[in-house]
Design a protein around this motif. Structure first.
Motif, PDB file in Angstrom:
ATOM      1  N   SER A  46     -10.594  25.412  35.482  1.00 40.71           N
ATOM      2  CA  SER A  46      -9.999  26.765  34.700  1.00 40.71           C
ATOM      3  C   SER A  46      -8.747  27.647  35.622  1.00 40.71           C
ATOM      4  N   LEU A  47      -8.821  27.160  36.806  1.00 45.86           N
ATOM      5  CA  LEU A  47      -7.772  27.653  37.490  1.00 45.86           C
ATOM      6  C   LEU A  47      -6.487  27.324  37.310  1.00 45.86           C
ATOM      7  N   TRP A  48      -6.258  26.111  36.646  1.00 40.46           N
ATOM      8  CA  TRP A  48      -4.954  25.323  36.071  1.00 40.46           C
ATOM      9  C   TRP A  48      -4.540  26.476  35.037  1.00 40.46           C
ATOM     10  N   ARG A  49      -5.291  27.047  34.458  1.00 38.46           N
ATOM     11  CA  ARG A  49      -4.703  27.848  33.046  1.00 38.46           C
ATOM     12  C   ARG A  49      -4.515  29.122  33.669  1.00 38.46           C
ATOM     13  N   VAL A  50      -5.225  29.578  34.724  1.00 38.62           N
ATOM     14  CA  VAL A  50      -4.692  30.888  35.450  1.00 38.62           C
ATOM     15  C   VAL A  50      -3.315  30.781  36.239  1.00 38.62           C
ATOM     16  N   ASP A  51      -3.140  29.700  36.871  1.00 43.67           N
ATOM     17  CA  ASP A  51      -1.868  29.348  37.460  1.00 43.67           C
ATOM     18  C   ASP A  51      -0.787  29.518  36.322  1.00 43.67           C
ATOM     19  N   ARG A  52      -0.962  28.683  35.303  1.00 40.38           N
ATOM     20  CA  ARG A  52       0.023  28.611  34.169  1.00 40.38           C
ATOM     21  C   ARG A  52       0.348  29.946  33.937  1.00 40.38           C
ATOM     22  N   MET A  53      -0.793  30.698  33.628  1.00 41.86           N
ATOM     23  CA  MET A  53      -0.584  32.138  32.859  1.00 41.86           C
ATOM     24  C   MET A  53       0.322  33.203  34.088  1.00 41.86           C
ATOM     25  N   ILE A  54      -0.112  32.829  35.412  1.00 44.41           N
ATOM     26  CA  ILE A  54       0.761  33.707  36.321  1.00 44.41           C
ATOM     27  C   ILE A  54       2.170  33.293  36.268  1.00 44.41           C
ATOM     28  N   GLU A  55       2.196  32.011  36.193  1.00 41.15           N
ATOM     29  CA  GLU A  55       3.676  31.382  36.099  1.00 41.15           C
ATOM     30  C   GLU A  55       4.323  32.036  34.812  1.00 41.15           C
ATOM     31  N   GLU A  56       3.842  32.022  33.784  1.00 42.31           N
ATOM     32  CA  GLU A  56       4.358  32.575  32.639  1.00 42.31           C
ATOM     33  C   GLU A  56       4.693  34.042  32.635  1.00 42.31           C
ATOM     34  N   ILE A  57       3.812  34.641  33.364  1.00 47.47           N
ATOM     35  CA  ILE A  57       4.311  36.274  33.799  1.00 47.47           C
ATOM     36  C   ILE A  57       5.438  36.559  34.460  1.00 47.47           C
ATOM     37  N   ARG A  58       5.370  35.478  35.443  1.00 50.15           N
ATOM     38  CA  ARG A  58       6.404  35.524  36.437  1.00 50.15           C
ATOM     39  C   ARG A  58       7.987  35.229  36.138  1.00 50.15           C
ATOM     40  N   ARG A  59       7.725  34.436  34.851  1.00 48.23           N
ATOM     41  CA  ARG A  59       9.107  33.989  34.124  1.00 48.23           C
ATOM     42  C   ARG A  59       9.720  35.311  33.365  1.00 48.23           C
ATOM     43  N   GLU A  60       8.767  36.033  32.698  1.00 49.33           N
ATOM     44  CA  GLU A  60       9.100  37.284  31.867  1.00 49.33           C
ATOM     45  C   GLU A  60       9.742  38.225  33.066  1.00 49.33           C
ATOM     46  N   GLY A  61       9.347  38.301  34.171  1.00 52.01           N
ATOM     47  CA  GLY A  61      10.124  39.055  35.165  1.00 52.01           C
ATOM     48  C   GLY A  61       9.589  40.587  35.298  1.00 52.01           C
ATOM     49  N   PRO A  62       8.604  40.881  34.883  1.00 57.07           N
ATOM     50  CA  PRO A  62       8.222  42.203  34.820  1.00 57.07           C
ATOM     51  C   PRO A  62       7.918  42.606  36.273  1.00 57.07           C
ATOM     52  N   PRO A  63       8.219  43.994  37.117  1.00 51.77           N
ATOM     53  CA  PRO A  63       7.898  44.364  38.385  1.00 51.77           C
ATOM     54  C   PRO A  63       6.550  44.135  38.775  1.00 51.77           C
ATOM     55  N   TYR A  64       6.400  43.789  40.075  1.00 51.45           N
ATOM     56  CA  TYR A  64       5.015  43.666  40.510  1.00 51.45           C
ATOM     57  C   TYR A  64       3.938  44.621  40.064  1.00 51.45           C
ATOM     58  N   ALA A  65       4.458  46.073  40.325  1.00 55.57           N
ATOM     59  CA  ALA A  65       3.525  47.167  39.858  1.00 55.57           C
ATOM     60  C   ALA A  65       3.137  47.002  38.319  1.00 55.57           C
ATOM     61  N   ALA A  66       4.041  46.486  37.715  1.00 56.21           N
ATOM     62  CA  ALA A  66       3.428  46.464  36.144  1.00 56.21           C
ATOM     63  C   ALA A  66       2.382  45.337  36.121  1.00 56.21           C
ATOM     64  N   VAL A  67       2.304  44.349  36.983  1.00 50.23           N
ATOM     65  CA  VAL A  67       1.289  43.175  36.629  1.00 50.23           C
ATOM     66  C   VAL A  67       0.173  43.319  37.588  1.00 50.23           C
ATOM     67  N   GLU A  68       0.162  44.089  38.646  1.00 55.52           N
ATOM     68  CA  GLU A  68      -0.749  44.419  39.908  1.00 55.52           C
ATOM     69  C   GLU A  68      -2.155  44.267  39.248  1.00 55.52           C
ATOM     70  N   ASN A  69      -2.586  44.846  38.210  1.00 52.19           N
ATOM     71  CA  ASN A  69      -4.115  44.908  37.860  1.00 52.19           C
ATOM     72  C   ASN A  69      -4.483  43.520  37.314  1.00 52.19           C
ATOM     73  N   VAL A  70      -3.483  42.848  36.543  1.00 47.97           N
ATOM     74  CA  VAL A  70      -3.718  41.618  36.228  1.00 47.97           C
ATOM     75  C   VAL A  70      -3.973  40.513  37.080  1.00 47.97           C
ATOM     76  N   LEU A  71      -2.939  40.568  38.073  1.00 53.14           N
ATOM     77  CA  LEU A  71      -3.208  39.818  39.244  1.00 53.14           C
ATOM     78  C   LEU A  71      -4.509  39.988  40.288  1.00 53.14           C
ATOM     79  N   ARG A  72      -4.800  41.336  40.310  1.00 51.50           N
ATOM     80  CA  ARG A  72      -5.969  41.604  40.862  1.00 51.50           C
ATOM     81  C   ARG A  72      -7.198  40.850  40.109  1.00 51.50           C
ATOM     82  N   GLY A  73      -7.268  40.900  38.862  1.00 56.73           N
ATOM     83  CA  GLY A  73      -8.037  40.208  37.809  1.00 56.73           C
ATOM     84  C   GLY A  73      -8.394  38.704  38.302  1.00 56.73           C
ATOM     85  N   PHE A  74      -7.081  38.023  38.192  1.00 53.21           N
ATOM     86  CA  PHE A  74      -6.802  36.742  38.545  1.00 53.21           C
ATOM     87  C   PHE A  74      -7.382  36.595  39.837  1.00 53.21           C
ATOM     88  N   GLY A  75      -7.075  37.124  40.799  1.00 53.08           N
ATOM     89  CA  GLY A  75      -7.382  36.926  42.201  1.00 53.08           C
ATOM     90  C   GLY A  75      -9.039  36.822  42.510  1.00 53.08           C
TER      91      GLY A  75
END
Length: 131
Positions: free
Chosen positions: A40-69
């Motif tokens: 399932s971590l393949w899907r998580v890595d792909r989701m992070i990549e999609e978020i990264r491509r959208e280009g939001p600042p780190y502060a806007a996605v920090e909680n999502v990334l914390r959840g993924f971590g």
């Protein structure tokens, strides 16, 4: 309360909750099922990549990334028998071989394009299997 949660160290409380929140958010928001498997971590890595491509600042996605971590850390815990450790508000996982792993930092690195939660799990699992 299950036997598994009764025996978990107090350091696991927050990361386990963050992981569960990430699973629920992905199921409800992205229609993505996460089952605490290494695959399932393949899907998580792909989701992070999609978020990264959208280009939001780190502060806007920090909680999502914390959840993924937290989710990735919990996958390693379940795969290897590792334990959550906490000091000063920071959380890590400690595999049975004594190594410390930081899935939160790896999620941040993945967002920057330099990390992978799938590979962290692979490496932590392989390290725990070595004699």
């Amino acid at each position: 309360m299950t036997a598994q949660t009764e025996t978990r160290p107090p350091a696991a409380a927050k990361p386990v909750r963050w992981a569960a929140d990430a699973v629920a958010a992905m199921r409800e928001g992205a229609r993505l099922r996460l089952d605490y498997s290494a695959q399932s971590l393949w899907r998580v890595d792909r989701m992070i990549e999609e978020i990264r491509r959208e280009g939001p600042p780190y502060a806007a996605v920090e909680n999502v990334l914390r959840g993924f971590g937290a989710y990735a850390g919990e996958v390693v815990v379940r795969q290897t028998g590792a334990e959550w450790w906490a000091t000063g508000g920071d959380h890590w996982i400690r595999t049975p071989d004594g190594r410390l792993w930081d899935p939160f930092e790896e999620a941040r690195r993945a967002y920057e394009g330099n990390g992978s939660l799938r590979l962290l799990c692979r490496d932590a699992t392989a390290s725990a299997e070595r004699p």
